[in-house]
Each structure stands twice: as structure tokens, then as C-alpha cells.
Design a protein around this motif. Structure first.
Motif, short mmCIF file in Angstrom:
data_model
loop_
_atom_site.label_atom_id
_atom_site.label_comp_id
_atom_site.label_asym_id
_atom_site.label_seq_id
_atom_site.Cartn_x
_atom_site.Cartn_y
_atom_site.Cartn_z
N SER A 1 -0.15 -7.34 -6.49
CA SER A 1 -1.43 -7.40 -6.12
C SER A 1 -2.27 -5.96 -6.38
O SER A 1 -1.58 -4.88 -5.99
CB SER A 1 -1.72 -7.28 -4.74
OG SER A 1 -2.57 -6.84 -4.13
N GLY B 1 -3.33 -0.38 -6.27
CA GLY B 1 -4.20 0.73 -6.93
C GLY B 1 -4.55 1.49 -5.57
O GLY B 1 -4.53 2.87 -5.39
N VAL B 2 -4.67 0.73 -3.90
CA VAL B 2 -3.88 2.00 -2.61
C VAL B 2 -3.28 2.43 -2.63
O VAL B 2 -2.66 4.22 -2.07
CB VAL B 2 -4.04 1.54 -1.66
CG1 VAL B 2 -3.80 1.43 -0.06
CG2 VAL B 2 -5.17 0.14 -1.43
N ARG C 1 -4.92 -5.10 -5.98
CA ARG C 1 -5.22 -4.13 -5.54
C ARG C 1 -4.51 -3.37 -4.55
O ARG C 1 -4.48 -2.23 -4.12
CB ARG C 1 -5.83 -5.02 -4.53
CG ARG C 1 -7.34 -3.74 -2.70
CD ARG C 1 -7.59 -4.95 -2.33
NE ARG C 1 -8.69 -5.35 -2.37
CZ ARG C 1 -9.42 -6.22 -1.79
NH1 ARG C 1 -9.41 -6.80 -0.05
NH2 ARG C 1 -10.23 -6.94 -2.45
N MET C 2 -3.15 -3.38 -3.95
CA MET C 2 -2.82 -2.95 -3.47
C MET C 2 -1.84 -2.00 -4.25
O MET C 2 -1.12 -0.64 -3.61
CB MET C 2 -1.04 -3.74 -2.79
CG MET C 2 -1.29 -4.93 -1.58
SD MET C 2 -2.00 -3.96 -0.61
CE MET C 2 -1.43 -5.79 0.44
N THR D 1 0.42 -1.05 -0.45
CA THR D 1 0.03 0.23 -0.28
C THR D 1 0.73 1.11 -0.32
O THR D 1 0.04 1.95 -0.05
CB THR D 1 -1.10 0.28 1.18
OG1 THR D 1 -0.08 -0.25 2.39
CG2 THR D 1 -1.60 -1.18 1.50
N HIS E 1 1.69 -2.38 -11.92
CA HIS E 1 1.23 -3.88 -11.11
C HIS E 1 1.72 -5.00 -11.77
O HIS E 1 2.05 -5.45 -12.71
CB HIS E 1 0.06 -4.26 -11.43
CG HIS E 1 -0.65 -5.10 -11.65
ND1 HIS E 1 -1.96 -5.86 -12.05
CD2 HIS E 1 -1.04 -6.07 -10.25
CE1 HIS E 1 -2.47 -6.30 -10.69
NE2 HIS E 1 -1.35 -7.41 -10.33
#
Length: 85
Positions: free
Chosen positions: A43, A48-49, A45-46, A21, A61
């Protein structure tokens, strides 16, 4: 890192493999005057954070070894994997 008062100009280019993150990127940016900070994580998602925090100049990514194979830029400081801030 904040407590040891390092030379703020010691590193110019930081590669954060497994950036998650962006916690380490945040601290590195506070401690050193980085010209370029790059984060890589498998990840989405990570990433994105981390992107939402605006810490890194570049975020990727994907797999760290794929990133390294495709990007031959030199880095002064590299963090690999997990780190606790």
C-alpha cells in the motif's frame, strides 16, 4: 516487548514485511538498537504514513516477494504480515 527487557543488542537488521504505518517499527526501534530497519508494504498510502514517522532507514512500496528477490541482504529479525502492538 518492552516488558520482557530483551538484550538491546540482540538484533541489528530488521525487515518488516507488511509494515503498514510503521507501528511495529516504532516499537522495535525503542526496544533494540537497530543498525538498519527496512519496511515493505504493497500500500502506497501506508508507506507514505510510515515515511512520515521517520522510523525506517529504507521503505519500499511493493510486493514482499519482489523485494526479497531483488534484495539479498541478511536480516536478523523479520516480521511478516500483521502484528498488534
Amino acid at each position: 516487548m518492552r516488558e520482557i527487557a530483551p538484550d538491546r543488542d540482540a538484533f541489528a537488521n530488521f525487515l518488516d514485511l507488511g509494515c503498514g504505518t510503521g507501528q511495529v517499527g516504532e516499537v522495535i526501534g525503542e526496544v533494540y538498537r537497530m543498525e538498519r530497519e527496512v519496511g515493505v508494504d504493497v500500500s502506497g498510502r501506508m508507506v507514505g504514513v510510515a515515511r512520515g514517522k521517520g522510523v525506517y532507514d529504507e521503505l519500499a512500496h511493493g510486493d514482499a516477494s519482489d523485494y526479497l528477490a531483488a534484495n539479498r541482504a541478511a536480516f536478523d529479525l523479520i516480521k511478516i504480515g500483521r502484528a498488534h502492538v
